[in-house]
Design a protein around this motif. Structure first.
Motif, PDB file in Angstrom:
ATOM      1  N   PRO A 147     -16.293   7.170  25.573  1.00  0.00           N
ATOM      2  CA  PRO A 147     -16.446   6.812  26.985  1.00  0.00           C
ATOM      3  C   PRO A 147     -17.246   5.542  27.220  1.00  0.00           C
ATOM      4  N   ASP A 148     -18.093   5.136  26.247  1.00  0.00           N
ATOM      5  CA  ASP A 148     -18.887   3.920  26.417  1.00  0.00           C
ATOM      6  C   ASP A 148     -18.255   2.703  25.743  1.00  0.00           C
ATOM      7  N   GLY A 149     -16.958   2.785  25.424  1.00  0.00           N
ATOM      8  CA  GLY A 149     -16.244   1.612  24.963  1.00  0.00           C
ATOM      9  C   GLY A 149     -16.449   1.247  23.508  1.00  0.00           C
ATOM     10  N   TYR A 150     -16.924   2.175  22.700  1.00  0.00           N
ATOM     11  CA  TYR A 150     -17.021   1.955  21.262  1.00  0.00           C
ATOM     12  C   TYR A 150     -16.002   2.840  20.551  1.00  0.00           C
ATOM     13  N   VAL A 151     -15.544   2.373  19.390  1.00  0.00           N
ATOM     14  CA  VAL A 151     -14.588   3.155  18.618  1.00  0.00           C
ATOM     15  C   VAL A 151     -15.313   4.337  17.992  1.00  0.00           C
ATOM     16  N   GLY A 152     -14.854   5.540  18.284  1.00  0.00           N
ATOM     17  CA  GLY A 152     -15.459   6.729  17.700  1.00  0.00           C
ATOM     18  C   GLY A 152     -14.857   7.066  16.356  1.00  0.00           C
ATOM     19  N   ALA A 153     -13.528   6.933  16.255  1.00  0.00           N
ATOM     20  CA  ALA A 153     -12.850   7.315  15.015  1.00  0.00           C
ATOM     21  C   ALA A 153     -11.550   6.529  14.874  1.00  0.00           C
ATOM     22  N   ILE A 154     -11.212   6.218  13.638  1.00  0.00           N
ATOM     23  CA  ILE A 154      -9.895   5.683  13.298  1.00  0.00           C
ATOM     24  C   ILE A 154      -9.384   6.526  12.134  1.00  0.00           C
ATOM     25  N   VAL A 155      -8.291   7.230  12.377  1.00  0.00           N
ATOM     26  CA  VAL A 155      -7.770   8.134  11.346  1.00  0.00           C
ATOM     27  C   VAL A 155      -6.266   7.921  11.206  1.00  0.00           C
ATOM     28  N   SER A 156      -5.762   8.226  10.029  1.00  0.00           N
ATOM     29  CA  SER A 156      -4.325   8.193   9.797  1.00  0.00           C
ATOM     30  C   SER A 156      -3.725   9.541  10.203  1.00  0.00           C
ATOM     31  N   SER A 157      -2.428   9.575  10.336  1.00  0.00           N
ATOM     32  CA  SER A 157      -1.767  10.814  10.767  1.00  0.00           C
ATOM     33  C   SER A 157      -1.950  11.947   9.764  1.00  0.00           C
ATOM     34  N   SER A 158      -2.272  11.607   8.540  1.00  0.00           N
ATOM     35  CA  SER A 158      -2.515  12.653   7.537  1.00  0.00           C
ATOM     36  C   SER A 158      -3.912  13.249   7.655  1.00  0.00           C
ATOM     37  N   GLU A 159      -4.749  12.687   8.546  1.00  0.00           N
ATOM     38  CA  GLU A 159      -6.139  13.144   8.670  1.00  0.00           C
ATOM     39  C   GLU A 159      -6.419  13.715  10.060  1.00  0.00           C
ATOM     40  N   LEU A 160      -5.411  14.267  10.703  1.00  0.00           N
ATOM     41  CA  LEU A 160      -5.592  14.751  12.067  1.00  0.00           C
ATOM     42  C   LEU A 160      -6.515  15.968  12.147  1.00  0.00           C
ATOM     43  N   ALA A 161      -6.658  16.700  11.048  1.00  0.00           N
ATOM     44  CA  ALA A 161      -7.604  17.824  11.054  1.00  0.00           C
ATOM     45  C   ALA A 161      -9.025  17.300  11.250  1.00  0.00           C
ATOM     46  N   ALA A 162      -9.348  16.164  10.629  1.00  0.00           N
ATOM     47  CA  ALA A 162     -10.677  15.566  10.791  1.00  0.00           C
ATOM     48  C   ALA A 162     -10.873  15.088  12.228  1.00  0.00           C
ATOM     49  N   LEU A 163      -9.813  14.541  12.845  1.00  0.00           N
ATOM     50  CA  LEU A 163      -9.900  14.110  14.242  1.00  0.00           C
ATOM     51  C   LEU A 163     -10.129  15.302  15.161  1.00  0.00           C
ATOM     52  N   SER A 164      -9.426  16.388  14.898  1.00  0.00           N
ATOM     53  CA  SER A 164      -9.594  17.592  15.711  1.00  0.00           C
ATOM     54  C   SER A 164     -11.013  18.130  15.613  1.00  0.00           C
ATOM     55  N   GLN A 165     -11.562  18.131  14.405  1.00  0.00           N
ATOM     56  CA  GLN A 165     -12.940  18.592  14.204  1.00  0.00           C
ATOM     57  C   GLN A 165     -13.918  17.679  14.929  1.00  0.00           C
ATOM     58  N   TYR A 166     -13.669  16.383  14.909  1.00  0.00           N
ATOM     59  CA  TYR A 166     -14.526  15.414  15.598  1.00  0.00           C
ATOM     60  C   TYR A 166     -14.526  15.717  17.102  1.00  0.00           C
ATOM     61  N   LEU A 167     -13.345  15.893  17.684  1.00  0.00           N
ATOM     62  CA  LEU A 167     -13.235  16.139  19.119  1.00  0.00           C
ATOM     63  C   LEU A 167     -13.958  17.437  19.505  1.00  0.00           C
ATOM     64  N   ASP A 168     -13.821  18.466  18.675  1.00  0.00           N
ATOM     65  CA  ASP A 168     -14.542  19.714  18.937  1.00  0.00           C
ATOM     66  C   ASP A 168     -16.039  19.463  18.956  1.00  0.00           C
ATOM     67  N   GLY A 169     -16.527  18.623  18.031  1.00  0.00           N
ATOM     68  CA  GLY A 169     -17.944  18.394  17.903  1.00  0.00           C
ATOM     69  C   GLY A 169     -18.576  17.662  19.067  1.00  0.00           C
ATOM     70  N   VAL A 170     -17.771  16.852  19.780  1.00  0.00           N
ATOM     71  CA  VAL A 170     -18.311  16.108  20.932  1.00  0.00           C
ATOM     72  C   VAL A 170     -17.945  16.782  22.260  1.00  0.00           C
ATOM     73  N   GLY A 171     -17.441  18.003  22.177  1.00  0.00           N
ATOM     74  CA  GLY A 171     -17.219  18.790  23.386  1.00  0.00           C
ATOM     75  C   GLY A 171     -15.910  18.530  24.092  1.00  0.00           C
ATOM     76  N   ILE A 172     -14.939  17.902  23.417  1.00  0.00           N
ATOM     77  CA  ILE A 172     -13.620  17.676  24.032  1.00  0.00           C
ATOM     78  C   ILE A 172     -12.752  18.889  23.683  1.00  0.00           C
ATOM     79  N   ALA A 173     -12.685  19.822  24.612  1.00  0.00           N
ATOM     80  CA  ALA A 173     -12.071  21.119  24.321  1.00  0.00           C
ATOM     81  C   ALA A 173     -10.544  21.038  24.396  1.00  0.00           C
ATOM     82  N   ALA A 174      -9.886  21.771  23.496  1.00  0.00           N
ATOM     83  CA  ALA A 174      -8.423  21.846  23.494  1.00  0.00           C
ATOM     84  C   ALA A 174      -7.954  22.729  24.637  1.00  0.00           C
TER      85      ALA A 174
END
Length: 500
Positions: free
Chosen positions: A473-500
Protein backbone atom coordinates in the motif's frame (compact mmCIF):
# COMPACT_ATOMS: atom_id res chain seq x y z
CA UNK A 1 -10.39 -4.70 20.09
CA UNK A 2 -11.69 -3.63 23.49
CA UNK A 3 -15.22 -2.17 23.14
CA UNK A 4 -14.30 0.56 25.66
CA UNK A 5 -11.95 2.25 23.20
CA UNK A 6 -12.53 5.94 22.50
CA UNK A 7 -10.58 5.49 19.26
CA UNK A 8 -8.24 2.92 17.78
CA UNK A 9 -5.33 5.37 17.49
CA UNK A 10 -4.37 8.62 19.22
CA UNK A 11 -1.95 10.79 17.24
CA UNK A 12 -0.15 13.45 19.31
CA UNK A 13 1.17 16.16 17.01
CA UNK A 14 -0.70 17.61 14.01
CA UNK A 15 2.25 18.62 11.84
CA UNK A 16 3.04 17.08 8.45
CA UNK A 17 3.74 13.59 9.86
CA UNK A 18 0.65 13.51 12.08
CA UNK A 19 -1.59 14.79 9.29
CA UNK A 20 -0.21 12.23 6.82
CA UNK A 21 -0.89 9.42 9.29
CA UNK A 22 -4.38 10.76 9.98
CA UNK A 23 -5.24 10.89 6.26
CA UNK A 24 -3.97 7.35 5.75
CA UNK A 25 -6.00 6.04 8.70
CA UNK A 26 -9.09 8.00 7.63
CA UNK A 27 -9.14 6.46 4.18
CA UNK A 28 -8.89 3.05 5.82
CA UNK A 29 -11.87 3.79 8.09
CA UNK A 30 -9.76 3.49 11.24
CA UNK A 31 -11.13 5.52 14.17
CA UNK A 32 -8.50 7.97 15.47
CA UNK A 33 -8.04 11.24 17.31
CA UNK A 34 -5.47 13.81 16.14
CA UNK A 35 -4.40 16.37 18.74
CA UNK A 36 -1.83 19.15 19.04
CA UNK A 37 -0.89 21.23 22.05
CA UNK A 38 -0.49 24.39 19.95
CA UNK A 39 -3.59 26.60 20.06
CA UNK A 40 -3.61 26.91 16.27
CA UNK A 41 -1.73 25.48 13.26
CA UNK A 42 2.01 26.11 12.92
CA UNK A 43 2.51 29.38 11.03
CA UNK A 44 6.09 29.09 9.75
CA UNK A 45 7.81 27.88 6.60
CA UNK A 46 10.44 25.71 8.34
CA UNK A 47 10.29 22.70 5.98
CA UNK A 48 9.70 23.92 2.43
CA UNK A 49 11.16 21.29 0.07
CA UNK A 50 9.00 18.37 -1.10
CA UNK A 51 11.18 15.71 -2.68
CA UNK A 52 10.12 13.55 -5.65
CA UNK A 53 9.41 10.48 -3.49
CA UNK A 54 7.16 12.52 -1.21
CA UNK A 55 5.41 13.88 -4.28
CA UNK A 56 4.56 10.28 -5.16
CA UNK A 57 3.21 9.78 -1.64
CA UNK A 58 1.11 12.92 -1.93
CA UNK A 59 -0.26 11.75 -5.29
CA UNK A 60 -1.46 8.58 -3.60
CA UNK A 61 -3.07 10.62 -0.82
CA UNK A 62 -4.85 12.82 -3.37
CA UNK A 63 -3.11 16.17 -2.77
CA UNK A 64 -0.19 16.50 -5.21
CA UNK A 65 -1.96 18.80 -7.66
CA UNK A 66 -3.07 21.08 -4.83
CA UNK A 67 0.46 21.26 -3.46
CA UNK A 68 1.89 22.19 -6.84
CA UNK A 69 -0.86 24.80 -7.23
CA UNK A 70 -0.07 26.52 -3.93
CA UNK A 71 3.72 26.18 -4.25
CA UNK A 72 6.21 26.21 -7.11
CA UNK A 73 9.67 25.20 -8.24
CA UNK A 74 12.92 26.36 -6.67
CA UNK A 75 14.52 29.46 -8.21
CA UNK A 76 18.20 29.53 -9.18
CA UNK A 77 20.63 30.54 -6.45
CA UNK A 78 22.18 33.98 -6.93
CA UNK A 79 25.57 34.33 -5.30
CA UNK A 80 26.67 37.93 -4.73
CA UNK A 81 30.32 38.89 -4.86
CA UNK A 82 31.99 41.54 -2.72
CA UNK A 83 31.94 44.04 -5.61
CA UNK A 84 28.17 43.74 -5.95
CA UNK A 85 28.16 41.54 -9.06
CA UNK A 86 26.57 38.12 -8.91
CA UNK A 87 26.33 34.75 -10.60
CA UNK A 88 23.23 32.59 -10.99
CA UNK A 89 23.38 28.80 -10.90
CA UNK A 90 20.83 26.00 -10.50
CA UNK A 91 20.36 24.72 -6.95
CA UNK A 92 19.93 21.14 -8.13
CA UNK A 93 20.45 18.99 -11.16
CA UNK A 94 17.60 19.30 -13.64
CA UNK A 95 16.09 16.14 -15.08
CA UNK A 96 13.08 15.43 -17.25
CA UNK A 97 10.39 13.19 -15.82
CA UNK A 98 10.54 9.58 -17.00
CA UNK A 99 7.86 6.92 -17.39
CA UNK A 100 9.11 5.15 -14.25
CA UNK A 101 9.84 8.37 -12.30
CA UNK A 102 7.10 10.94 -12.98
CA UNK A 103 8.36 13.55 -10.49
CA UNK A 104 11.98 14.66 -10.77
CA UNK A 105 11.82 18.33 -9.76
CA UNK A 106 11.99 19.38 -6.14
CA UNK A 107 8.84 21.27 -5.22
CA UNK A 108 8.87 24.27 -2.88
CA UNK A 109 5.86 24.65 -0.61
CA UNK A 110 6.20 26.51 2.71
CA UNK A 111 5.35 24.15 5.55
CA UNK A 112 2.29 26.08 6.69
CA UNK A 113 0.80 25.76 3.17
CA UNK A 114 1.63 22.03 2.97
CA UNK A 115 -0.10 21.43 6.28
CA UNK A 116 -3.10 23.54 5.22
CA UNK A 117 -3.54 21.33 2.14
CA UNK A 118 -3.27 18.20 4.28
CA UNK A 119 -5.89 19.55 6.72
CA UNK A 120 -8.19 20.23 3.78
CA UNK A 121 -7.77 16.64 2.56
CA UNK A 122 -8.41 15.35 6.06
CA UNK A 123 -11.61 17.43 6.25
CA UNK A 124 -12.81 15.83 3.00
CA UNK A 125 -12.44 12.48 4.73
CA UNK A 126 -14.57 13.71 7.65
CA UNK A 127 -11.90 14.53 10.25
CA UNK A 128 -9.98 17.47 11.70
CA UNK A 129 -7.12 18.07 14.13
CA UNK A 130 -7.97 19.17 17.67
CA UNK A 131 -5.68 22.09 18.55
CA UNK A 132 -5.11 23.30 22.09
CA UNK A 133 -5.16 19.68 23.32
CA UNK A 134 -2.03 18.55 25.14
CA UNK A 135 -1.13 14.97 25.99
CA UNK A 136 -0.10 15.17 29.65
CA UNK A 137 0.27 11.50 30.64
CA UNK A 138 -0.36 7.98 29.38
CA UNK A 139 -0.17 4.40 30.60
CA UNK A 140 -0.27 1.26 28.51
CA UNK A 141 -1.17 -2.36 29.15
CA UNK A 142 -1.60 -5.47 27.05
CA UNK A 143 -4.92 -4.29 25.61
CA UNK A 144 -4.39 -0.60 24.95
CA UNK A 145 -3.25 2.84 26.07
CA UNK A 146 -4.93 5.18 28.53
CA UNK A 147 -4.12 8.78 27.61
CA UNK A 148 -4.77 11.95 29.57
CA UNK A 149 -5.38 15.06 27.47
CA UNK A 150 -5.72 18.62 28.75
CA UNK A 151 -7.60 21.32 26.83
CA UNK A 152 -9.54 24.48 27.59
CA UNK A 153 -12.48 22.20 28.40
CA UNK A 154 -10.46 20.46 31.13
CA UNK A 155 -8.86 17.04 31.32
CA UNK A 156 -10.14 14.14 29.25
CA UNK A 157 -9.17 10.49 29.56
CA UNK A 158 -9.02 8.52 26.33
CA UNK A 159 -8.75 4.79 25.93
CA UNK A 160 -7.08 3.87 22.63
CA UNK A 161 -5.50 0.86 21.03
CA UNK A 162 -2.30 2.64 20.02
CA UNK A 163 -0.58 5.98 20.61
CA UNK A 164 1.68 7.63 18.02
CA UNK A 165 3.90 10.56 18.98
CA UNK A 166 4.54 12.85 16.03
CA UNK A 167 5.12 15.70 18.47
CA UNK A 168 8.42 17.14 17.28
CA UNK A 169 12.06 17.20 18.32
CA UNK A 170 11.22 17.85 21.98
CA UNK A 171 8.66 15.03 21.90
CA UNK A 172 6.78 14.46 25.15
CA UNK A 173 5.97 10.91 24.02
CA UNK A 174 9.64 10.06 23.47
CA UNK A 175 10.61 11.54 26.84
CA UNK A 176 7.79 9.70 28.62
CA UNK A 177 8.95 6.41 27.11
CA UNK A 178 12.52 7.21 28.24
CA UNK A 179 13.83 6.55 24.72
CA UNK A 180 17.41 7.72 24.27
CA UNK A 181 17.98 10.34 21.54
CA UNK A 182 21.71 10.20 20.87
CA UNK A 183 23.52 12.26 18.28
CA UNK A 184 25.42 15.48 18.11
CA UNK A 185 25.04 19.21 18.22
CA UNK A 186 26.67 20.29 14.99
CA UNK A 187 28.23 23.54 16.19
CA UNK A 188 25.99 25.69 14.02
CA UNK A 189 23.33 28.03 15.32
CA UNK A 190 21.07 29.66 12.77
CA UNK A 191 18.21 32.05 12.40
CA UNK A 192 15.24 31.37 10.13
CA UNK A 193 12.47 33.90 9.62
CA UNK A 194 9.56 34.54 7.27
CA UNK A 195 9.67 38.18 6.26
CA UNK A 196 8.17 40.67 3.87
CA UNK A 197 10.80 43.00 2.43
CA UNK A 198 11.77 45.50 -0.25
CA UNK A 199 14.93 45.51 -2.32
CA UNK A 200 15.10 41.94 -3.69
CA UNK A 201 13.29 40.19 -6.54
CA UNK A 202 11.59 36.82 -6.35
CA UNK A 203 13.48 35.46 -9.37
CA UNK A 204 16.35 34.01 -7.33
CA UNK A 205 17.44 32.64 -3.98
CA UNK A 206 19.75 35.48 -2.92
CA UNK A 207 22.94 34.45 -1.12
CA UNK A 208 25.47 36.90 0.37
CA UNK A 209 28.98 36.27 1.74
CA UNK A 210 29.01 32.63 0.61
CA UNK A 211 31.70 30.63 2.39
CA UNK A 212 31.75 32.87 5.48
CA UNK A 213 29.84 31.36 8.37
CA UNK A 214 30.11 34.71 10.17
CA UNK A 215 28.39 36.72 7.44
CA UNK A 216 26.49 34.22 5.22
CA UNK A 217 22.94 35.49 4.73
CA UNK A 218 20.31 34.21 2.31
CA UNK A 219 16.83 35.19 1.25
CA UNK A 220 14.71 32.53 -0.44
CA UNK A 221 11.43 33.67 -2.05
CA UNK A 222 8.66 31.48 -0.66
CA UNK A 223 6.55 30.18 -3.51
CA UNK A 224 2.84 30.72 -3.06
CA UNK A 225 3.39 33.78 -0.85
CA UNK A 226 4.79 37.32 -1.00
CA UNK A 227 7.37 36.44 1.65
CA UNK A 228 11.04 35.49 1.80
CA UNK A 229 12.65 33.00 4.15
CA UNK A 230 15.69 34.62 5.78
CA UNK A 231 18.37 32.11 6.75
CA UNK A 232 21.72 32.85 8.37
CA UNK A 233 24.21 31.23 10.76
CA UNK A 234 24.63 33.22 13.97
CA UNK A 235 26.95 33.09 17.01
CA UNK A 236 26.29 30.24 19.44
CA UNK A 237 25.51 32.72 22.22
CA UNK A 238 23.43 35.88 22.37
CA UNK A 239 19.93 37.08 21.66
CA UNK A 240 18.54 38.13 18.28
CA UNK A 241 16.20 41.10 17.97
CA UNK A 242 13.56 40.01 15.46
CA UNK A 243 11.92 43.40 15.02
CA UNK A 244 11.84 44.59 11.38
CA UNK A 245 14.03 47.60 12.18
CA UNK A 246 16.67 45.54 13.99
CA UNK A 247 16.74 42.83 11.32
CA UNK A 248 17.08 45.45 8.58
CA UNK A 249 20.15 46.92 10.31
CA UNK A 250 21.54 43.43 11.01
CA UNK A 251 21.16 42.44 7.33
CA UNK A 252 22.83 45.68 6.19
CA UNK A 253 25.81 45.02 8.46
CA UNK A 254 26.23 41.47 7.09
CA UNK A 255 25.60 42.15 3.40
CA UNK A 256 26.57 45.78 2.90
CA UNK A 257 23.19 46.28 1.26
CA UNK A 258 21.20 49.18 2.68
CA UNK A 259 18.42 48.88 0.10
CA UNK A 260 17.08 45.64 1.65
CA UNK A 261 14.36 46.80 4.00
CA UNK A 262 12.42 44.28 6.09
CA UNK A 263 8.88 45.52 6.52
CA UNK A 264 7.33 42.66 8.47
CA UNK A 265 8.44 39.56 10.39
CA UNK A 266 5.72 36.91 10.40
CA UNK A 267 7.58 34.05 12.08
CA UNK A 268 11.14 33.70 13.35
CA UNK A 269 13.29 31.22 15.23
CA UNK A 270 16.90 30.88 16.38
CA UNK A 271 17.99 27.27 16.78
CA UNK A 272 20.99 24.98 17.20
CA UNK A 273 21.45 22.44 14.41
CA UNK A 274 21.40 18.86 15.64
CA UNK A 275 21.59 15.39 14.16
CA UNK A 276 19.87 12.91 16.45
CA UNK A 277 18.22 9.50 16.06
CA UNK A 278 16.02 7.75 18.60
CA UNK A 279 17.23 4.38 19.83
CA UNK A 280 13.75 2.90 19.41
CA UNK A 281 10.62 3.76 17.45
CA UNK A 282 8.26 1.53 19.42
CA UNK A 283 7.62 0.59 23.02
CA UNK A 284 4.67 -1.76 23.25
CA UNK A 285 1.62 -0.01 21.83
CA UNK A 286 3.28 3.39 21.58
CA UNK A 287 5.25 4.65 18.57
CA UNK A 288 7.19 7.75 17.63
CA UNK A 289 7.76 9.20 14.17
CA UNK A 290 8.89 12.30 12.34
CA UNK A 291 11.01 14.79 14.29
CA UNK A 292 10.18 12.91 17.49
CA UNK A 293 12.32 10.06 16.11
CA UNK A 294 14.99 11.95 14.16
CA UNK A 295 16.13 15.54 13.74
CA UNK A 296 18.28 16.73 10.86
CA UNK A 297 20.05 19.90 9.83
CA UNK A 298 17.94 21.53 7.09
CA UNK A 299 20.51 20.97 4.34
CA UNK A 300 19.15 18.81 1.54
CA UNK A 301 15.52 19.20 2.57
CA UNK A 302 15.28 15.73 4.15
CA UNK A 303 13.48 16.31 7.46
CA UNK A 304 9.85 16.86 6.49
CA UNK A 305 10.09 14.27 3.73
CA UNK A 306 11.48 11.56 5.98
CA UNK A 307 8.77 12.39 8.53
CA UNK A 308 5.94 12.12 6.00
CA UNK A 309 7.27 8.78 4.81
CA UNK A 310 7.48 7.49 8.40
CA UNK A 311 3.75 8.07 8.72
CA UNK A 312 3.07 6.55 5.30
CA UNK A 313 4.92 3.40 6.37
CA UNK A 314 3.16 3.10 9.72
CA UNK A 315 -0.41 3.85 8.65
CA UNK A 316 -1.18 0.74 6.65
CA UNK A 317 0.51 -1.49 9.23
CA UNK A 318 -1.56 -0.10 12.11
CA UNK A 319 -4.74 -0.53 10.06
CA UNK A 320 -3.84 -4.10 9.11
CA UNK A 321 -3.21 -5.12 12.72
CA UNK A 322 -6.39 -3.41 13.92
CA UNK A 323 -8.24 -5.41 11.25
CA UNK A 324 -6.73 -8.71 12.35
CA UNK A 325 -3.14 -9.07 11.09
CA UNK A 326 -0.45 -10.28 13.46
CA UNK A 327 1.04 -7.63 15.75
CA UNK A 328 4.44 -8.77 14.47
CA UNK A 329 3.75 -6.57 11.45
CA UNK A 330 4.16 -3.45 13.61
CA UNK A 331 7.79 -4.33 14.40
CA UNK A 332 8.63 -3.79 10.73
CA UNK A 333 7.98 -0.05 11.14
CA UNK A 334 11.16 0.46 13.15
CA UNK A 335 12.96 -2.24 11.17
CA UNK A 336 12.35 -0.36 7.92
CA UNK A 337 12.26 3.31 8.87
CA UNK A 338 15.08 3.69 11.40
CA UNK A 339 17.87 2.76 8.91
CA UNK A 340 16.38 5.25 6.43
CA UNK A 341 16.55 8.03 9.05
CA UNK A 342 20.15 7.10 9.85
CA UNK A 343 21.04 7.38 6.16
CA UNK A 344 19.25 10.73 5.83
CA UNK A 345 21.02 12.08 8.92
CA UNK A 346 24.34 11.22 7.31
CA UNK A 347 23.35 12.91 4.05
CA UNK A 348 22.07 16.09 5.71
CA UNK A 349 25.21 16.36 7.82
CA UNK A 350 27.46 15.80 4.78
CA UNK A 351 25.62 18.54 2.86
CA UNK A 352 25.95 20.88 5.85
CA UNK A 353 29.72 20.34 5.90
CA UNK A 354 29.88 21.07 2.17
CA UNK A 355 27.95 24.29 2.71
CA UNK A 356 30.26 25.31 5.59
CA UNK A 357 33.53 24.47 3.84
CA UNK A 358 32.84 25.38 0.22
CA UNK A 359 29.57 27.30 0.24
CA UNK A 360 28.18 24.47 -1.91
CA UNK A 361 24.39 24.28 -1.71
CA UNK A 362 23.85 22.14 -4.81
CA UNK A 363 21.79 19.00 -4.41
CA UNK A 364 21.82 15.82 -6.44
CA UNK A 365 19.72 12.72 -6.89
CA UNK A 366 20.57 11.43 -3.41
CA UNK A 367 18.18 14.03 -1.93
CA UNK A 368 15.22 12.83 -4.03
CA UNK A 369 14.67 9.72 -1.84
CA UNK A 370 13.65 7.66 -4.90
CA UNK A 371 16.44 5.15 -4.36
CA UNK A 372 15.62 4.45 -0.74
CA UNK A 373 13.96 1.16 0.05
CA UNK A 374 13.71 -1.87 2.29
CA UNK A 375 15.65 -4.65 0.54
CA UNK A 376 16.64 -6.27 3.83
CA UNK A 377 13.18 -6.05 5.39
CA UNK A 378 11.43 -9.16 6.62
CA UNK A 379 8.55 -8.00 4.39
CA UNK A 380 10.64 -8.33 1.20
CA UNK A 381 10.30 -11.64 -0.67
CA UNK A 382 12.14 -12.55 -3.89
CA UNK A 383 11.40 -16.13 -4.93
CA UNK A 384 13.37 -17.32 -6.74
CA UNK A 385 16.33 -14.97 -6.17
CA UNK A 386 16.70 -12.15 -8.68
CA UNK A 387 19.62 -10.38 -10.28
CA UNK A 388 20.52 -7.24 -8.27
CA UNK A 389 20.36 -5.13 -11.46
CA UNK A 390 16.61 -5.71 -11.56
CA UNK A 391 13.88 -4.25 -9.38
CA UNK A 392 13.81 -6.29 -6.17
CA UNK A 393 11.34 -6.74 -3.37
CA UNK A 394 11.84 -3.80 -1.01
CA UNK A 395 12.52 -1.34 -3.82
CA UNK A 396 10.25 1.58 -4.69
CA UNK A 397 7.69 0.35 -7.21
CA UNK A 398 8.27 2.18 -10.53
CA UNK A 399 5.50 3.90 -12.43
CA UNK A 400 4.72 3.00 -16.07
CA UNK A 401 2.20 4.10 -18.70
CA UNK A 402 -0.23 1.32 -19.62
CA UNK A 403 -3.56 0.96 -21.36
CA UNK A 404 -6.66 -0.70 -20.05
CA UNK A 405 -8.20 -3.51 -22.08
CA UNK A 406 -11.09 -1.17 -22.91
CA UNK A 407 -8.65 1.20 -24.56
CA UNK A 408 -8.16 4.01 -22.06
CA UNK A 409 -4.64 5.12 -21.11
CA UNK A 410 -3.63 5.01 -17.45
CA UNK A 411 -0.54 4.53 -15.26
CA UNK A 412 0.56 1.96 -12.73
CA UNK A 413 0.45 4.67 -10.05
CA UNK A 414 -3.27 5.10 -10.75
CA UNK A 415 -3.74 1.37 -10.27
CA UNK A 416 -1.77 1.53 -7.02
CA UNK A 417 -3.60 4.62 -5.71
CA UNK A 418 -5.61 3.90 -2.58
CA UNK A 419 -5.23 1.88 0.61
CA UNK A 420 -5.11 -1.53 -1.09
CA UNK A 421 -2.37 -3.93 -2.14
CA UNK A 422 -1.82 -4.47 -5.88
CA UNK A 423 -0.79 -7.71 -7.58
CA UNK A 424 0.40 -7.62 -11.19
CA UNK A 425 0.80 -10.83 -13.15
CA UNK A 426 2.90 -10.80 -16.32
CA UNK A 427 1.81 -13.39 -18.89
CA UNK A 428 0.24 -15.57 -16.21
CA UNK A 429 -2.82 -17.72 -15.67
CA UNK A 430 -5.23 -15.25 -14.05
CA UNK A 431 -7.15 -18.01 -12.29
CA UNK A 432 -4.04 -19.10 -10.39
CA UNK A 433 -4.72 -16.40 -7.76
CA UNK A 434 -8.00 -16.35 -5.84
CA UNK A 435 -9.54 -12.99 -4.94
CA UNK A 436 -8.69 -11.57 -1.52
CA UNK A 437 -9.87 -8.62 0.53
CA UNK A 438 -7.88 -5.41 -0.08
CA UNK A 439 -6.00 -6.96 -3.01
CA UNK A 440 -6.40 -5.57 -6.53
CA UNK A 441 -5.25 -8.06 -9.17
CA UNK A 442 -4.24 -7.02 -12.69
CA UNK A 443 -2.73 -9.14 -15.43
CA UNK A 444 -0.79 -8.38 -18.59
CA UNK A 445 -0.99 -10.82 -21.49
CA UNK A 446 -3.71 -12.98 -23.04
CA UNK A 447 -7.09 -11.91 -21.57
CA UNK A 448 -5.23 -9.46 -19.36
CA UNK A 449 -7.03 -6.30 -18.22
CA UNK A 450 -3.87 -4.20 -18.71
CA UNK A 451 -1.92 -3.78 -21.95
CA UNK A 452 1.81 -3.03 -21.73
CA UNK A 453 1.98 -1.82 -25.33
CA UNK A 454 5.26 0.06 -24.93
CA UNK A 455 6.89 -2.63 -22.81
CA UNK A 456 7.34 -0.12 -20.00
CA UNK A 457 6.18 -2.49 -17.24
CA UNK A 458 8.37 -5.30 -18.56
CA UNK A 459 11.40 -3.00 -18.73
CA UNK A 460 10.84 -1.19 -15.43
CA UNK A 461 10.29 -4.35 -13.39
CA UNK A 462 12.47 -6.79 -15.31
CA UNK A 463 9.69 -9.38 -15.38
CA UNK A 464 9.35 -12.40 -17.62
CA UNK A 465 6.46 -14.74 -18.38
CA UNK A 466 4.91 -16.19 -15.24
CA UNK A 467 6.13 -13.52 -12.82
CA UNK A 468 3.87 -11.92 -10.20
CA UNK A 469 4.73 -8.56 -8.59
CA UNK A 470 3.06 -7.63 -5.30
CA UNK A 471 3.04 -3.90 -4.49
CA UNK A 472 2.47 -2.75 -0.93
CA UNK A 473 0.00 0.00 0.00
CA UNK A 474 2.94 2.40 0.47
CA UNK A 475 4.25 1.92 -3.06
CA UNK A 476 7.12 -0.47 -2.39
CA UNK A 477 7.49 -3.92 -3.91
CA UNK A 478 6.57 -6.51 -1.30
CA UNK A 479 7.24 -9.66 -3.30
CA UNK A 480 8.25 -10.86 -6.74
CA UNK A 481 7.55 -14.54 -7.30
CA UNK A 482 7.33 -16.90 -10.24
CA UNK A 483 4.19 -18.90 -10.93
CA UNK A 484 5.89 -21.96 -9.46
CA UNK A 485 6.18 -20.16 -6.10
CA UNK A 486 2.57 -19.13 -5.54
CA UNK A 487 2.43 -21.03 -2.24
CA UNK A 488 5.05 -18.60 -0.88
CA UNK A 489 2.97 -15.65 -2.16
CA UNK A 490 -0.14 -17.03 -0.48
CA UNK A 491 1.74 -17.42 2.81
CA UNK A 492 3.05 -13.85 2.50
CA UNK A 493 -0.47 -12.45 1.96
CA UNK A 494 -1.77 -14.39 4.98
CA UNK A 495 1.04 -12.95 7.08
CA UNK A 496 0.17 -9.32 6.30
CA UNK A 497 -3.54 -9.82 6.93
CA UNK A 498 -4.81 -10.02 3.34
CA UNK A 499 -7.50 -12.63 3.90
CA UNK A 500 -8.69 -15.02 1.18
Amino acid sequence: MNHELTAEVLIAGAGAAGLTLAIDLARRNVAFRLIDKLPSPFAGSRGKGIQPRSQEVFEDLGVIDRLVAVGGTYPPQREYRENGSYQDSPLMEQHEARPDEPYLIQLMVPQFLTEAVLRERLAELGHRPHFGCELTAFEQDADGVTAHVMSTDGEETLRVGYLVGTDGGRSYVRHALDIEFPGQTLGVRAVVADVRLEGLGTDAWHRFSEGSMERLTSFCPLRGTDMFQLQAPIPMEGEIDFSPEALTAWVAARTGRRDIVIREVLWASAYDMNARLADKYQVGRVFIGGDAAHIHPPTGGQGLNTSVQDAYNLGWKLAAVIQGASEKLLATYEEERRPIAAEMLGLSTKLLQAAKQRGDMRRGRETHQLDLGYPDSSLSLNQPARSPELVMAGDRAPDAPVRGAAGQPTRLFKLFQGPHWTLIGYQVEREAIAPRRDLHIHTIGVRGDIIDEGGYVRDAYGVSAGDWVLVRPDGYVGAIVSSSELAALSQYLDGVGIAA
